[in-house]
Design a protein around this motif. Structure first.
Motif, PDB file in Angstrom:
ATOM      1  N   GLU A   1      -2.127   2.255  34.568  1.00 61.77           N
ATOM      2  CA  GLU A   1      -2.559   0.873  34.353  1.00 61.77           C
ATOM      3  C   GLU A   1      -4.010   0.685  34.805  1.00 61.77           C
ATOM      4  OE1 GLU A   1      -1.179  -3.721  35.288  1.00 61.77           O
ATOM      5  OE2 GLU A   1      -0.297  -2.068  36.420  1.00 61.77           O
ATOM      6  N   LYS A   2      -4.372   1.280  35.919  1.00 57.49           N
ATOM      7  CA  LYS A   2      -5.743   1.161  36.423  1.00 57.49           C
ATOM      8  C   LYS A   2      -6.741   1.719  35.416  1.00 57.49           C
ATOM      9  CE  LYS A   2      -8.686   2.433  40.342  1.00 57.49           C
ATOM     10  NZ  LYS A   2      -8.728   3.147  41.661  1.00 57.49           N
ATOM     11  N   LYS A   3      -6.422   2.882  34.844  1.00 57.20           N
ATOM     12  CA  LYS A   3      -7.321   3.503  33.865  1.00 57.20           C
ATOM     13  C   LYS A   3      -7.382   2.686  32.587  1.00 57.20           C
ATOM     14  CE  LYS A   3      -9.986   6.783  32.290  1.00 57.20           C
ATOM     15  NZ  LYS A   3     -11.384   6.926  32.785  1.00 57.20           N
ATOM     16  N   ARG A   4      -6.231   2.151  32.150  1.00 60.50           N
ATOM     17  CA  ARG A   4      -6.220   1.311  30.943  1.00 60.50           C
ATOM     18  C   ARG A   4      -7.120   0.092  31.106  1.00 60.50           C
ATOM     19  NH1 ARG A   4      -0.659   2.101  30.493  1.00 60.50           N
ATOM     20  NH2 ARG A   4      -0.252   0.147  31.567  1.00 60.50           N
ATOM     21  N   LEU A   5      -7.011  -0.551  32.258  1.00 69.65           N
ATOM     22  CA  LEU A   5      -7.802  -1.762  32.486  1.00 69.65           C
ATOM     23  C   LEU A   5      -9.296  -1.450  32.523  1.00 69.65           C
ATOM     24  CD1 LEU A   5      -5.570  -3.541  35.149  1.00 69.65           C
ATOM     25  CD2 LEU A   5      -5.808  -4.125  32.733  1.00 69.65           C
ATOM     26  N   ALA A   6      -9.647  -0.325  33.124  1.00 71.41           N
ATOM     27  CA  ALA A   6     -11.060   0.058  33.176  1.00 71.41           C
ATOM     28  C   ALA A   6     -11.580   0.369  31.772  1.00 71.41           C
ATOM     29  CB  ALA A   6     -11.244   1.266  34.096  1.00 71.41           C
ATOM     30  N   LEU A   7     -10.782   1.089  30.985  1.00 67.72           N
ATOM     31  CA  LEU A   7     -11.195   1.405  29.624  1.00 67.72           C
ATOM     32  C   LEU A   7     -11.232   0.152  28.747  1.00 67.72           C
ATOM     33  CD1 LEU A   7      -9.308   4.772  29.030  1.00 67.72           C
ATOM     34  CD2 LEU A   7     -11.791   4.436  29.011  1.00 67.72           C
TER      35      LEU A   7
ATOM     36  N   GLY B   1       7.274  -9.204  33.162  1.00 62.11           N
ATOM     37  CA  GLY B   1       6.087  -8.477  33.563  1.00 62.11           C
ATOM     38  C   GLY B   1       6.367  -7.009  33.842  1.00 62.11           C
ATOM     39  N   LYS B   2       7.635  -6.676  34.129  1.00 60.44           N
ATOM     40  CA  LYS B   2       7.984  -5.288  34.437  1.00 60.44           C
ATOM     41  C   LYS B   2       8.344  -4.497  33.179  1.00 60.44           C
ATOM     42  CE  LYS B   2       9.600  -6.198  39.160  1.00 60.44           C
ATOM     43  NZ  LYS B   2      10.739  -6.112  40.104  1.00 60.44           N
ATOM     44  N   HIS B   3       9.246  -5.029  32.381  1.00 59.56           N
ATOM     45  CA  HIS B   3       9.709  -4.255  31.217  1.00 59.56           C
ATOM     46  C   HIS B   3       9.005  -4.647  29.915  1.00 59.56           C
ATOM     47  CE1 HIS B   3      12.012  -7.839  30.230  1.00 59.56           C
ATOM     48  NE2 HIS B   3      12.636  -7.765  31.392  1.00 59.56           N
ATOM     49  N   LYS B   4       8.123  -5.672  29.987  1.00 56.94           N
ATOM     50  CA  LYS B   4       7.287  -6.074  28.842  1.00 56.94           C
ATOM     51  C   LYS B   4       8.105  -6.513  27.626  1.00 56.94           C
ATOM     52  CE  LYS B   4       3.873  -4.677  31.383  1.00 56.94           C
ATOM     53  NZ  LYS B   4       3.846  -5.249  32.692  1.00 56.94           N
ATOM     54  N   GLY B   5       9.322  -6.957  27.868  1.00 60.30           N
ATOM     55  CA  GLY B   5      10.129  -7.501  26.787  1.00 60.30           C
ATOM     56  C   GLY B   5      11.018  -6.508  26.075  1.00 60.30           C
ATOM     57  N   TYR B   6      10.954  -5.233  26.459  1.00 56.21           N
ATOM     58  CA  TYR B   6      11.804  -4.238  25.811  1.00 56.21           C
ATOM     59  C   TYR B   6      13.272  -4.433  26.247  1.00 56.21           C
ATOM     60  CZ  TYR B   6       7.776  -1.829  23.904  1.00 56.21           C
ATOM     61  OH  TYR B   6       6.643  -1.532  23.174  1.00 56.21           O
ATOM     62  N   PRO B   7      14.224  -3.962  25.442  1.00 56.11           N
ATOM     63  CA  PRO B   7      15.640  -4.214  25.735  1.00 56.11           C
ATOM     64  C   PRO B   7      16.187  -3.308  26.828  1.00 56.11           C
ATOM     65  CG  PRO B   7      15.439  -2.981  23.691  1.00 56.11           C
ATOM     66  CD  PRO B   7      14.033  -3.343  24.111  1.00 56.11           C
ATOM     67  N   THR B   8      15.645  -3.416  28.016  1.00 58.19           N
ATOM     68  CA  THR B   8      16.130  -2.660  29.163  1.00 58.19           C
ATOM     69  C   THR B   8      17.414  -3.308  29.692  1.00 58.19           C
ATOM     70  OG1 THR B   8      14.890  -4.001  30.740  1.00 58.19           O
ATOM     71  CG2 THR B   8      13.757  -2.090  29.796  1.00 58.19           C
TER      72      THR B   8
ATOM     73  N   LYS C   1      -2.412  -2.984  23.952  1.00 57.08           N
ATOM     74  CA  LYS C   1      -1.429  -2.912  25.036  1.00 57.08           C
ATOM     75  C   LYS C   1      -1.822  -3.791  26.211  1.00 57.08           C
ATOM     76  CE  LYS C   1       1.222   0.065  28.083  1.00 57.08           C
ATOM     77  NZ  LYS C   1       2.361  -0.875  27.963  1.00 57.08           N
ATOM     78  N   VAL C   2      -3.072  -3.753  26.615  1.00 54.77           N
ATOM     79  CA  VAL C   2      -3.494  -4.592  27.739  1.00 54.77           C
ATOM     80  C   VAL C   2      -3.301  -6.067  27.397  1.00 54.77           C
ATOM     81  CG1 VAL C   2      -5.468  -5.334  29.124  1.00 54.77           C
ATOM     82  CG2 VAL C   2      -5.077  -2.898  28.711  1.00 54.77           C
ATOM     83  N   THR C   3      -3.643  -6.445  26.172  1.00 50.30           N
ATOM     84  CA  THR C   3      -3.487  -7.830  25.752  1.00 50.30           C
ATOM     85  C   THR C   3      -2.033  -8.260  25.796  1.00 50.30           C
ATOM     86  OG1 THR C   3      -5.432  -7.726  24.316  1.00 50.30           O
ATOM     87  CG2 THR C   3      -3.828  -9.453  23.840  1.00 50.30           C
ATOM     88  N   ARG C   4      -1.146  -7.449  25.239  1.00 46.62           N
ATOM     89  CA  ARG C   4       0.263  -7.845  25.206  1.00 46.62           C
ATOM     90  C   ARG C   4       0.902  -7.802  26.592  1.00 46.62           C
ATOM     91  NH1 ARG C   4       5.566  -7.085  24.495  1.00 46.62           N
ATOM     92  NH2 ARG C   4       6.487  -8.484  22.927  1.00 46.62           N
ATOM     93  N   ASP C   5       0.541  -6.824  27.396  1.00 51.32           N
ATOM     94  CA  ASP C   5       1.067  -6.764  28.760  1.00 51.32           C
ATOM     95  C   ASP C   5       0.708  -8.025  29.529  1.00 51.32           C
ATOM     96  OD1 ASP C   5       2.123  -4.300  28.210  1.00 51.32           O
ATOM     97  OD2 ASP C   5       0.773  -3.167  29.534  1.00 51.32           O
ATOM     98  N   ARG C   6      -0.523  -8.494  29.374  1.00 57.69           N
ATOM     99  CA  ARG C   6      -0.936  -9.713  30.060  1.00 57.69           C
ATOM    100  C   ARG C   6      -0.154 -10.916  29.562  1.00 57.69           C
ATOM    101  NH1 ARG C   6      -7.546  -8.636  30.010  1.00 57.69           N
ATOM    102  NH2 ARG C   6      -7.593  -7.330  31.900  1.00 57.69           N
ATOM    103  N   GLU C   7       0.147 -10.941  28.280  1.00 55.89           N
ATOM    104  CA  GLU C   7       0.938 -12.046  27.734  1.00 55.89           C
ATOM    105  C   GLU C   7       2.350 -12.031  28.303  1.00 55.89           C
ATOM    106  OE1 GLU C   7       0.713 -11.890  23.503  1.00 55.89           O
ATOM    107  OE2 GLU C   7      -1.449 -12.307  23.462  1.00 55.89           O
ATOM    108  N   MET C   8       2.908 -10.854  28.512  1.00 57.92           N
ATOM    109  CA  MET C   8       4.241 -10.775  29.112  1.00 57.92           C
ATOM    110  C   MET C   8       4.224 -11.252  30.558  1.00 57.92           C
ATOM    111  SD  MET C   8       6.501  -9.821  26.882  1.00 57.92           S
ATOM    112  CE  MET C   8       5.568 -10.913  25.786  1.00 57.92           C
TER     113      MET C   8
END
Length: 226
Positions: free
Chosen positions: A57-63, A166-173, A146-153
Motif C-alpha cells: 500500500e505504501k508503494k502504491r500511494l507513492a506511485l 475498508g479492509k476487504h474493499k467490498g469483495y465477498p469475504t 486501485k488507489v481511487t477505489r480503495d479510498r472510496e471503500m
C-alpha cells in the motif's frame, strides 16, 4: 506446476501517445467499478511500475502521486452500482473504460487494455493478457484505479459502519457476507449480484444504528408542517 511467465509485450504502435487502461472492482458486491487511462511521458520516467495488486500500500500511494505528477495525461472512468445492475458488470466495465479514455486531456493514438478484449470504441487498440505486469501504461492505470477505489471503500466504511469495507474493499469475504446477513444491504450494494439479492429478500436494507424511521426520511418532517 511452475507458474508460466508471459514474455515482455511488444506493441505494434511506437509513438508517444499510447494510453494504457485498467479496471478495479469487477468482483466486489458494493460500489462502482473504477477504471483509469494513462499516457506516460517518456521524458519523465517512473521507476517501479507494476501490477497494483503486487505492490505494498505504501508503494502504491507513492506511485499514485508520482503518476499524477509526471504522466502526460490521465483520466478516471466509472460505472456506479445502479449502472452495473442495469447493464451487467461486463458491459459496465467496458463503458467505464470508454469514459476513462474519453476523459484524457490528450487524445491517444493507440490504446492497450488489460485483459483479453477491448471495448467497441473508435480508438485503435488491442488487449494485453496480464498487461498490468507487462505494460508500464497499464500498470500506471491499475495503480490509479486501485488507489481511487480503495479510498472510496474507506469512505463508505465511515458511512456504513459494521461491514469493514475498508479492509476487504467490498469483495465477498466471509466477514462481508456475515455483515450483510446481519445488517442488510446498503444503497451502494449491487442488487444484481446474487449474495446481495438474497440478503435483500431475507434481511432487507441497511438501517443506520440508533436512528428512528422518521430520521431515515430524505426530508425533515417539519418541512411539511404548517
Amino acid at each position: 506446476m511452475a507458474k508460466v511467465e508471459l514474455p515482455p509485450f511488444e506493441c505494434r504502435y511506437q509513438g508517444r501517445l499510447l494510453a494504457g487502461v485498467d479496471e478495479v472492482g469487477r468482483g466486489p458486491l458494493i460500489g462502482a467499478v473504477v477504471t483509469a487511462a494513462v499516457i506516460l511521458d517518456p521524458d519523465k520516467p517512473i521507476a517501479g511500475l507494476a501490477d497494483s495488486k503486487k505492490l505494498t500500500e505504501k508503494k502504491r500511494l507513492a506511485l499514485y502521486d508520482e503518476i499524477i505528477e509526471k504522466a502526460a495525461a490521465w483520466s478516471l472512468g466509472r460505472c456506479e452500482a445502479a449502472e452495473i445492475d442495469r447493464l451487467n458488470i461486463y458491459q459496465a466495465t467496458m463503458l467505464a473504460m470508454e469514459r476513462a479514455v474519453a476523459g484524457l486531456a490528450i487524445p491517444p493514438e493507440y490504446v492497450l487494455v488489460d485483459g483479453n478484449r477491448c471495448p467497441k470504441w473508435h480508438w485503435p487498440s488491442e488487449p494485453v493478457i496480464k498487461g498490468d505486469s507487462r505494460v508500464a501504461e497499464i500498470s500506471a492505470a491499475s495503480i490509479l484505479a486501485k488507489v481511487t477505489r480503495d479510498r472510496e471503500m474507506e469512505e463508505l466504511e465511515e458511512r456504513y459502519p459494521g461491514y469493514e469495507l475498508g479492509k476487504h474493499k467490498g469483495y465477498p469475504t466471509p466477514v462481508h457476507l456475515e455483515a450483510l446477513r446481519r445488517l442488510g444491504a446498503t444503497p451502494e450494494h449491487r442488487r444484481s449480484f446474487r449474495p446481495v439479492q438474497e440478503v435483500i429478500d431475507t434481511v432487507g436494507l441497511y438501517k443506520a444504528p440508533g436512528r428512528t424511521p422518521a430520521e431515515e426520511l430524505i426530508f425533515p418532517t417539519d418541512l411539511f408542517e404548517n
